[in-house]
Design an enzyme around this catalytic site. Structure first.
Site, short mmCIF file in Angstrom:
data_model
loop_
_atom_site.label_atom_id
_atom_site.label_comp_id
_atom_site.label_asym_id
_atom_site.label_seq_id
_atom_site.Cartn_x
_atom_site.Cartn_y
_atom_site.Cartn_z
N GLY A 1 0.81 -1.21 0.00
CA GLY A 1 0.00 0.00 0.00
C GLY A 1 0.84 1.26 0.00
CD GLU B 1 9.54 -0.27 6.54
OE1 GLU B 1 9.64 -1.09 7.48
OE2 GLU B 1 8.51 -0.13 5.84
N GLY C 1 6.32 -6.36 3.05
CA GLY C 1 6.12 -7.78 2.85
C GLY C 1 6.65 -8.31 1.54
CB VAL D 1 5.08 6.16 12.98
CG1 VAL D 1 3.94 7.09 13.39
CG2 VAL D 1 5.78 6.70 11.73
CG HIS E 1 -1.63 -14.26 3.54
ND1 HIS E 1 -1.88 -15.46 2.89
CD2 HIS E 1 -0.46 -13.81 3.04
CE1 HIS E 1 -0.89 -15.72 2.05
NE2 HIS E 1 -0.02 -14.73 2.12
N GLY F 1 -3.07 -3.98 4.10
CA GLY F 1 -3.86 -5.18 4.35
C GLY F 1 -4.97 -4.99 5.35
#
Length: 573
Positions: free
Chosen positions: A20, A39, A90, A230, A474, A507
């Site tokens: 995303g 990141e 991922g 973060v 997942h 996700g």
């Protein structure tokens, strides 16, 4: 899009760089926004990846132990989950498998009434396939034949197929100039079929996000800061439309090198675990108090199980570890999808999570059933489990996924002064701890593998399942798309209900179990979401939150990183 007068450090801060976040970085840069990507993980060059899964510092993610690898392992009361870490999220450790889900996913009751998602997302799946370089795996060796035969034994041979994958199948090991984006992307090397896709591709053949979206985004000026965690997101008091993001240096100790970055918009794309943890914490602390109370509901595991079949010795005439991570699959019933999975030679660490196959429908507690089976037939435990030596060369891992409507509900609780994620059973059917049809498939594969190798072979499961804790690669949902904050967490344009300047695009916004690997769907949903953003300084055509849904045409960016793709996607359906 009307912007506040107050000065911001960036137009957009993106939290996370997975499927995303990477789409957000490229598409928003193309539309003229100044973009920062934060990141938590480190940045890897191809040669930085672990050679095998035993290299814990470069493979496992455990900052408290000084390990900054690509494989996260998290534990909730109801599930153990595997996720990724690092610049590229991922994509660094996933199995390259890029299926389009079947119609039931698009028609799920959570979101199916809003629009014809299958039709609306179709062109965005096409773009995602092109960007990720999807082709159909052509490898067909002994293990793929075992899978085909097992499908035939179960009466479903017609469902057997080769996987759509994101891999560059050039001349093995040979480096060539970018074969995808007319030279705008990085050089690539042909796949050598080493099998270590999920440990990190040291060859340069895997189409990770650093080979496409993120590389192109950096070419447009996007700044990516690795090793930044973060810890808070909120709105700047008294400055309408301005947000603040507090982040610190990733490490074993919190609070190091803390900085605040201001921005017009925030994109939360830290993966389901990271995004849920952050949003739950901000809601609990009142920083983002208007988040829907539905946060955490409809958290999905893709209704998964990790099973397998293991031989006693490495076969003399069958190389079980040679190939790519996932090469084929079949459907033992309409709701269940089974894929074969492999690691390369030497990557045997995951064997520590394997054990005998323990049924969950005997009426006994699973631990007692485990003991009963181990006493009545100790051979598998004595000969196979756990035995790490050359495990990856002796095992066919089976990833079982379902489209069944089951879910967990997550929340946070205080532990040692910190908010931590926890879970309970959610709506729909209970999150499965035992999938009988999956066990049947494992037994069918085991029988065919035994016949192919001529060796003692046993079906296996995962150790957590003995205690009714399933494993999933997942972890999804918890911030589902909805038509109102009473029914979900983000609106149909991925804006956070109550905080429309924050978008959730990873996700966690997948609203139903897919029954297939989710990476392509996350990418396609993100492509659609950011195609609807205006170019910087232009009016926002998306309806205000609370207005009726309108299907909109994508807005062309002012500039493009590449004008066309030289790679012809398989466009697999």
């Amino acid at each position: 899009m009307t912007e506040p007068a107050e000065r911001a450090d960036y137009d957009v801060v993106i939290i996370g760089s997975g499927f995303g976040g990477s789409v957000a970085a490229l598409r928003l840069a193309e539309k003229g926004y100044a973009v920062l990507v934060l990141e938590a993980g480190r940045r890897f060059e191809d040669t930085d990846f672990a050679k095998t899964s035993w290299d814990a510092r470069n493979y496992l993610w455990a900052p408290q132990l000084g390990c900054y690898g690509i494989q996260r392992i998290h534990k909730l009361p109801d599930v153990m989950l595997l996720a990724g870490a690092g610049v590229g999220g991922g994509s660094l450790n996933y199995a390259n498998t890029l299926y389009v889900p079947a119609r039931p996913f698009f028609e799920d009751k959570q979101w199916g009434h809003i629009t014809d998602w299958q039709d609306e997302l179709a062109p965005h799946y096409d773009v995602a396939q092109s960007m990720l370089g999807v082709v159909v795996n052509e490898l067909h060796g002994p293990i793929e034949e075992v899978m085909r035969q097992a499908a035939a034994d179960m009466g479903v041979e017609d469902t057997f197929r080769k996987t759509p994958v994101g891999i560059f199948f050039g001349e093995p090991g040979k480096t060539v100039n970018d074969p995808y984006f007319g030279g705008a992307g990085p050089a690539r090397a042909g796949c050598t079929e080493c099998g270590n896709c999920m440990v990190g591709c040291r060859v340069g053949a895997k189409n990770t996000l650093m080979k496409n979206y993120l590389a192109l985004a950096e070419g447009l000026g996007v700044r990516i800061e690795p090793m930044r965690t973060v810890v808070r997101v909120g709105e700047v008091p008294g400055a309408a439309g301005l947000h603040r993001v507090l982040h610190e240096r990733t490490g074993p100790m919190s609070g190091k090198d803390r900085r605040v970055t201001t921005c017009r918009h925030v994109v939360v794309a830290a993966g389901t675990w990271g995004s849920q943890s952050l949003l739950h914490t901000m809601k609990a602390e009142g920083e983002l108090s208007r988040i829907s109370d539905r946060l955490g509901e409809l958290t999905r595991t893709n209704s998964e199980a990790l099973l397998g079949a293991t031989t006693q010795r490495v076969p003399d005439d069958i190389d079980m570890s040679r190939g790519i991570a996932i090469t084929s699959s079949f459907y033992p019933d309409e709701a269940t999808h089974v894929e074969n999975v492999r690691y390369g030679p030497g990557s045997n660490a995951m064997s520590l999570l394997s054990t005998i196959l323990v049924p969950g429908d005997t009426g006994r507690p699973r631990p007692l059933q485990f003991l009963k089976d181990a006493v009545s037939d100790p051979t598998p435990l004595l000969k196979l489990f756990p035995m790490a030596r050359r495990w990856s060369e002796r095992v066919v891992i089976l990833l079982v996924m379902q489209t069944v409507d089951n879910s967990l509900t997550t929340s946070v609780k205080k532990r040692a002064g910190k908010w931590v994620l926890t879970s309970r059973q959610g709506t729909g059917e209970p999150n499965p701890t035992f999938i009988k049809i999956g066990h049947d498939a494992a037994k069918a594969v085991t029988a065919r593998l035994a016949a192919a190798t001529g060796q003692y072979t046993a079906a296996g499961g995962s150790l957590p399942e003995v205690f009714d804790i399933p494993m999933t690669a997942h972890f999804l949902g918890g911030a589902p798309i909805s038509d109102s904050p009473e029914n979900g967490v983000v609106d149909p344009y991925h804006r956070l209900w109550g905080h429309p300047g924050i978008s959730v695009v990873d996700g966690s916004a997948v609203s139903a179990n897919l029954g297939v690997n989710p990476s392509l769907t996350i990418t396609a949903q993100a492509e659609r979401a950011f195609s609807l953003w205006p170019n910087k300084g232009e009016p926002d055509l998306r309806p205000e939150q609370g207005e009726a849904y309108r299907r909109l045409d994508p807005i062309a960016p002012r500039r493009r990183a590449v004008e066309h793709f030289t790679h012809e996607s398989a466009r697999v359906r």
